[in-house]
Design an enzyme around this catalytic site. Structure first.
Site, PDB file in Angstrom:
ATOM      1  N   ASP A 128      69.588  73.011 -81.412  1.00  0.00           N
ATOM      2  CA  ASP A 128      70.246  72.499 -82.607  1.00  0.00           C
ATOM      3  C   ASP A 128      71.756  72.640 -82.427  1.00  0.00           C
ATOM      4  O   ASP A 128      72.231  73.147 -81.408  1.00  0.00           O
ATOM      5  CB  ASP A 128      69.747  73.204 -83.871  1.00  0.00           C
ATOM      6  CG  ASP A 128      70.152  74.661 -83.965  1.00  0.00           C
ATOM      7  OD1 ASP A 128      70.829  75.183 -83.053  1.00  0.00           O
ATOM      8  OD2 ASP A 128      69.796  75.301 -84.969  1.00  0.00           O
ATOM      9  N   CYS A 144      67.459  77.586 -80.847  1.00  0.00           N
ATOM     10  CA  CYS A 144      68.211  77.417 -82.091  1.00  0.00           C
ATOM     11  C   CYS A 144      68.769  78.794 -82.443  1.00  0.00           C
ATOM     12  O   CYS A 144      68.680  79.710 -81.639  1.00  0.00           O
ATOM     13  CB  CYS A 144      67.376  76.798 -83.221  1.00  0.00           C
ATOM     14  SG  CYS A 144      66.070  77.825 -83.911  1.00  0.00           S
ATOM     15  N   GLY A 145      69.358  78.944 -83.605  1.00  0.00           N
ATOM     16  CA  GLY A 145      69.993  80.206 -83.963  1.00  0.00           C
ATOM     17  C   GLY A 145      69.084  81.406 -83.792  1.00  0.00           C
ATOM     18  O   GLY A 145      69.390  82.347 -83.062  1.00  0.00           O
ATOM     19  N   THR A 146      67.931  81.389 -84.464  1.00  0.00           N
ATOM     20  CA  THR A 146      66.967  82.483 -84.337  1.00  0.00           C
ATOM     21  C   THR A 146      65.843  82.144 -83.365  1.00  0.00           C
ATOM     22  O   THR A 146      65.117  83.027 -82.929  1.00  0.00           O
ATOM     23  CB  THR A 146      66.311  82.805 -85.695  1.00  0.00           C
ATOM     24  OG1 THR A 146      65.574  81.654 -86.130  1.00  0.00           O
ATOM     25  CG2 THR A 146      67.346  83.220 -86.723  1.00  0.00           C
ATOM     26  N   GLY A 147      65.669  80.873 -83.093  1.00  0.00           N
ATOM     27  CA  GLY A 147      64.570  80.415 -82.258  1.00  0.00           C
ATOM     28  C   GLY A 147      63.331  80.072 -83.055  1.00  0.00           C
ATOM     29  O   GLY A 147      62.446  79.382 -82.568  1.00  0.00           O
ATOM     30  N   GLY A 169      62.738  78.189 -85.943  1.00  0.00           N
ATOM     31  CA  GLY A 169      62.511  76.819 -86.391  1.00  0.00           C
ATOM     32  C   GLY A 169      62.186  75.863 -85.268  1.00  0.00           C
ATOM     33  O   GLY A 169      61.211  75.103 -85.334  1.00  0.00           O
TER      34      GLY A 169
END
Length: 171
Positions: free
Chosen positions: A8, A65-68, A70
């Site tokens: 993302d 992504c940021g946290t992984g 999503g």
């Protein structure tokens, strides 16, 4: 090895670093986007990577992504994908050995670049060890996936992209 990678907008720079790292390691990389920091809808890129894997256009996939959470969840919605969200080397190794994981999910804001590179190396180099138990487990997991609703391409995201462009989603 041929690898698809996607992310993302939050971690584009990290994805770009990983592309360089993989190419320096001799891998062929298919960059499925996103390519800049303009806000985007991450499921598109999780799906693009996953489809590259299940159609055998690449051997493995990596989603970030940021946290992984999503983007990994999105990749797992594609039938035939087994994508663990990984934050350590042992999990990457076990996911490959026991589940024949084919897409790796990573949180770019959670996992440091050096550790991420080590996780990727282990994920790519660890072979699947087929046993009767692992075959049964994989068959059970794969049976949970629903079949496609007959929608092709990214148009399934049109509704959400329209909302995005209208400013309905904010950070």
């Amino acid at each position: 090895m041929k690898i698809a990678i996607g992310c993302d907008h939050i971690v584009t720079n990290i994805k770009d670093e990983m592309v360089q790292y993989l190419e320096a390691g001799g891998h062929e990389v298919i960059d499925c986007g996103t390519y800049d920091f303009e806000r985007t809808h991450y499921p598109i890129y999780g799906r693009r990577v996953a489809e590259q894997v299940v159609t055998n256009e690449v051997e493995r996939g990596i989603v970030i992504c940021g946290t992984g959470v999503g983007i990994t969840t999105s990749a797992n919605k594609v039938q035939g994908v087994r994508a663990p969200l990984v934050r350590d080397v042992t999990t990457a190794k076990m996911a490959r050995e026991q589940l024949d994981a084919n897409v790796l999910g990573i949180g770019g804001r959670i996992t440091g670049l050096g550790l991420m590179q080590e996780i990727v190396d282990v994920f790519l180099s660890t072979p699947y060890v087929e046993t009767e138990e692992s075959k049964q487990l994989i068959a059970s997991v794969d049976a949970l996936a629903s079949t496609s609703r007959g929608l092709d391409g990214d148009e399934i995201f049109d509704e959400f992209l329209e909302k995005w462009e209208a400013g309905c989603y904010v950070d």
